[in-house]
Design a protein around this motif. Structure first.
Motif, PDB file in Angstrom:
ATOM      1  N   UNK A 136       0.826  -1.205   0.000  1.00  0.00           N
ATOM      2  CA  UNK A 136       0.000   0.000   0.000  1.00  0.00           C
ATOM      3  C   UNK A 136       0.868   1.266   0.000  1.00  0.00           C
ATOM      4  N   UNK A 137       1.957   1.233   0.768  1.00  0.00           N
ATOM      5  CA  UNK A 137       2.861   2.394   0.827  1.00  0.00           C
ATOM      6  C   UNK A 137       3.429   2.683  -0.560  1.00  0.00           C
ATOM      7  N   UNK A 138       3.855   1.616  -1.248  1.00  0.00           N
ATOM      8  CA  UNK A 138       4.401   1.783  -2.603  1.00  0.00           C
ATOM      9  C   UNK A 138       3.316   2.309  -3.542  1.00  0.00           C
ATOM     10  N   UNK A 139       2.146   1.691  -3.482  1.00  0.00           N
ATOM     11  CA  UNK A 139       1.057   2.068  -4.379  1.00  0.00           C
ATOM     12  C   UNK A 139       0.598   3.504  -4.136  1.00  0.00           C
ATOM     13  N   UNK A 140       0.566   3.910  -2.855  1.00  0.00           N
ATOM     14  CA  UNK A 140       0.106   5.266  -2.525  1.00  0.00           C
ATOM     15  C   UNK A 140       1.091   6.343  -2.974  1.00  0.00           C
ATOM     16  N   UNK A 141       2.325   5.922  -3.240  1.00  0.00           N
ATOM     17  CA  UNK A 141       3.324   6.890  -3.711  1.00  0.00           C
ATOM     18  C   UNK A 141       3.261   7.074  -5.224  1.00  0.00           C
ATOM     19  N   UNK A 142       2.411   6.275  -5.887  1.00  0.00           N
ATOM     20  CA  UNK A 142       2.342   6.286  -7.343  1.00  0.00           C
ATOM     21  C   UNK A 142       1.038   6.898  -7.837  1.00  0.00           C
ATOM     22  N   UNK A 143       0.996   7.203  -9.101  1.00  0.00           N
ATOM     23  CA  UNK A 143      -0.235   7.663  -9.745  1.00  0.00           C
ATOM     24  C   UNK A 143      -0.710   6.638 -10.770  1.00  0.00           C
ATOM     25  N   UNK A 144      -0.192   5.426 -10.664  1.00  0.00           N
ATOM     26  CA  UNK A 144      -0.552   4.359 -11.588  1.00  0.00           C
ATOM     27  C   UNK A 144      -0.405   3.031 -10.855  1.00  0.00           C
ATOM     28  N   UNK A 145      -0.980   1.944 -11.376  1.00  0.00           N
ATOM     29  CA  UNK A 145      -0.863   0.647 -10.705  1.00  0.00           C
ATOM     30  C   UNK A 145       0.587   0.198 -10.549  1.00  0.00           C
ATOM     31  N   UNK A 146       0.777  -0.774  -9.684  1.00  0.00           N
ATOM     32  CA  UNK A 146       2.106  -1.309  -9.408  1.00  0.00           C
ATOM     33  C   UNK A 146       2.751  -1.890 -10.660  1.00  0.00           C
ATOM     34  N   UNK A 238      -4.222  11.791  -7.889  1.00  0.00           N
ATOM     35  CA  UNK A 238      -4.973  11.342  -9.065  1.00  0.00           C
ATOM     36  C   UNK A 238      -4.312  10.100  -9.628  1.00  0.00           C
ATOM     37  N   UNK A 239      -5.101   9.160 -10.088  1.00  0.00           N
ATOM     38  CA  UNK A 239      -4.535   7.898 -10.565  1.00  0.00           C
ATOM     39  C   UNK A 239      -4.909   7.637 -12.015  1.00  0.00           C
ATOM     40  N   UNK A 418      -6.284  -8.022  -4.022  1.00  0.00           N
ATOM     41  CA  UNK A 418      -5.646  -8.559  -5.221  1.00  0.00           C
ATOM     42  C   UNK A 418      -5.613  -7.467  -6.280  1.00  0.00           C
ATOM     43  N   UNK A 419      -4.830  -7.684  -7.309  1.00  0.00           N
ATOM     44  CA  UNK A 419      -4.739  -6.706  -8.382  1.00  0.00           C
ATOM     45  C   UNK A 419      -3.844  -7.205  -9.499  1.00  0.00           C
ATOM     46  N   UNK A 420      -3.832  -6.468 -10.601  1.00  0.00           N
ATOM     47  CA  UNK A 420      -3.014  -6.798 -11.767  1.00  0.00           C
ATOM     48  C   UNK A 420      -1.983  -5.699 -11.968  1.00  0.00           C
ATOM     49  N   UNK A 421      -0.721  -6.078 -12.047  1.00  0.00           N
ATOM     50  CA  UNK A 421       0.349  -5.089 -12.201  1.00  0.00           C
ATOM     51  C   UNK A 421       0.418  -4.578 -13.643  1.00  0.00           C
ATOM     52  N   UNK A 422       1.180  -3.518 -13.829  1.00  0.00           N
ATOM     53  CA  UNK A 422       1.341  -2.942 -15.165  1.00  0.00           C
ATOM     54  C   UNK A 422       2.033  -3.930 -16.108  1.00  0.00           C
ATOM     55  N   UNK A 423       1.733  -3.793 -17.396  1.00  0.00           N
ATOM     56  CA  UNK A 423       2.366  -4.666 -18.393  1.00  0.00           C
ATOM     57  C   UNK A 423       2.653  -3.887 -19.662  1.00  0.00           C
ATOM     58  N   UNK A 424       3.465  -4.478 -20.507  1.00  0.00           N
ATOM     59  CA  UNK A 424       3.782  -3.900 -21.811  1.00  0.00           C
ATOM     60  C   UNK A 424       3.855  -5.023 -22.832  1.00  0.00           C
ATOM     61  N   UNK A 425       2.962  -4.986 -23.785  1.00  0.00           N
ATOM     62  CA  UNK A 425       2.869  -6.046 -24.794  1.00  0.00           C
ATOM     63  C   UNK A 425       3.675  -5.701 -26.035  1.00  0.00           C
ATOM     64  N   UNK A 426       4.154  -6.739 -26.692  1.00  0.00           N
ATOM     65  CA  UNK A 426       4.799  -6.538 -27.983  1.00  0.00           C
ATOM     66  C   UNK A 426       3.749  -6.099 -29.008  1.00  0.00           C
TER      67      UNK A 426
END
Length: 478
Positions: A136-146, A238-239, A418-426
């Motif tokens: 939560x600490x990490x997530x609250x420091x961000x403006x986007x998902x983990x 803002x997220x 639970x949650x889904x982390x960020x991804x980058x597709x080809x």
């Protein structure tokens, strides 16, 4: 002084008294009144003798002190050795217990493998509030998902699941079944013909987030569901939202005079035709999900099935809602995600604890100017970096990138974060994620429908959606 004595007064004094003086009393004895005449020069000899006696007593005292010190050090050494031995015994017992537990787990895995015919892995995980709070600490420091590549996230001790087979995760204290994952060697066209879901709370975390985020992806406030699907954690920042989510099935209505409605297609002819085709194929899809859930987790499948039957909850594949439709009751909601979808750690706002989904990678291409998705032997999860499914309440997750083929997951969406982390597709690749659930809002709407006499005027069915869209198109082109 008597000259007839065989011993001098000095010899008599030393022999009878000075040699027996203790260290503490020697000075008093020397200074005491002694009825003996001491000749000139003999006093110095007496003092020397007393000093020798004192030194002797001091030496004895040092020896006694040394013996005591040695004895104390020996006791300390023995205590230390005893403590070290006890520690060794505790470690040996712990290792022995771990070995025995490991043997028991492996024995259980073997039994389950015999039962289900699939490689099995068992995990005993503690509900880890410390891990979750750090997340939560990490997530609250961000403006986007983990992101799983975030340096702070990588410091956490996350257990990743990725090997082919069936993975069973139990709560170490209660032995409740927390998570089931099946990885093996599917709803794609539907996502091209319906409007994306922009009201899911796991992506839009708070009212303030919606107000502050000026992205065109954020819906106007009049279109935002007041009671979101997920139980969210409020954030001051803002997220951003990533990826796309689509819904199929039945949900509570925001349309005037309606109680429960089916999701609607986009309002163009191609989309309406695709929608009509897909919803008529949904019974096959529902059967696929029902069979796989009942195979993967029979007890969980039974819970969902019995609740739906008892409360007359329509399957997401039902074409009508009249109590006579042949489609067996099941999860009212099917959610589909793609295009590097990610969200924040959340709990689902569901009616029961059972949630079940499938994940797979697909090829993306344009056919006749329209987006099309297909399975391809050269496209698998390794074409998408990140995007892990994280059961953050227990510090364990599924590393899709190392998985091959279809991945099935059952989780307690209502109970565990639970949650889904960020991804980058080809390029030309995407990962689909899906879930079947009995949503609290959807089931409540159905109950209100039955409670109000099940009037057809309270419902908008998939067939109604098609008819309405075709009518609008016809009027538009007159």
């Amino acid at each position: 002084m008597s000259s007839s004595s065989t011993e001098s007064p000095l010899d008599d004094l030393i022999g009878s008294q000075a040699a027996q003086l203790s260290f503490d009393r020697s000075k008093d004895i020397v200074e005491a009144s002694i009825d003996v005449d001491i000749e000139e020069g003999e006093l110095e000899a007496v003092e020397e003798a007393v000093e020798e006696a004192q030194l002797g007593n001091n030496s004895a005292k040092k020896k006694r002190s040394a013996r005591k010190t040695a004895a104390r050090k020996k006791r300390q050494r023995m205590r230390k050795e005893g403590n070290e031995r006890r520690d060794e015994i505790e470690i040996e017992n712990m290792l022995l217990k771990e070995t025995r537990d490991s043997e028991k787990i492996r024995f259980a895995e073997m039994l389950i493998e015999k039962l289900i015919g699939d490689k099995t892995f068992i995990y005993l995980q503690e509900r880890n509030s410390s891990y979750l709070n750090q997340l939560f600490v990490i997530e609250d420091s961000l403006t986007e998902p983990l992101s799983s590549t975030d340096p702070e996230f990588m410091k956490l001790n996350t257990v990743w699941i990725f090997k082919p087979g069936t993975h069973l995760v139990f709560d170490k204290d209660t032995m409740d079944l927390v998570l089931i994952v099946k990885i093996e060697r599917v709803l794609m066209d539907y996502t091209t013909c319906v409007t994306r879901n922009t009201t899911n709370a796991s992506q839009v975390v708070s009212h303030s987030d919606r107000v502050q985020n000026k992205s065109s992806d954020v819906p106007p406030m009049s279109n935002v569901v007041e009671k979101p699907h997920g139980v969210e954690r409020l954030s001051k920042k803002p997220r951003q939202r990533f990826g796309k989510m689509f819904g199929a099935g039945w949900h509570a209505s925001m349309e005037k005079g309606k109680v429960v409605v089916a999701y609607a297609p986009k309002q163009d002819l191609e989309s309406v035709r695709t929608y009509d085709h897909c919803v008529r194929e949904f019974p096959k899809v529902a059967q696929l999900y029902r069979d796989r859930l009942l195979t993967l987790f029979p007890a969980g499948g039974k819970i969902m099935d019995e609740f739906a039957v008892r409360n007359r909850i329509p399957s997401f594949a039902a074409m009508v809602l009249d109590g006579e439709d042949g489609e067996r009751p099941f999860g009212n909601s099917l959610t589909i995600t793609r295009d590097d979808f990610s969200n924040y750690q959340h709990q689902d706002f569901d009616q029961i604890q059972i949630a079940f989904g499938l994940w797979w990678a697909a090829k993306r291409e344009k056919v006749d100017g329209k987006e099309h998705f297909s399975l391809d032997k050269d496209v698998d999860h390794d074409k998408v970096k990140g995007g892990e499914f994280l059961c953050s309440s227990y510090g364990i997750g599924v590393n899709f990138e190392q998985c091959k083929g279809l991945v099935q997951i059952e989780w307690r969406g209502k109970f565990d974060y639970h949650g889904t982390t960020k991804s980058q597709s080809e390029a030309n690749v995407t990962r689909f994620g899906t879930s079947v659930q009995l949503t609290e809002k959807g089931t409540s709407a159905v109950n209100r429908f039955w409670g109000r006499g099940a009037a057809a005027s309270l419902v908008v069915t998939p067939e109604d959606r098609v008819a309405s869209a075709l009518l609008k198109l016809k009027r538009r082109h007159k």
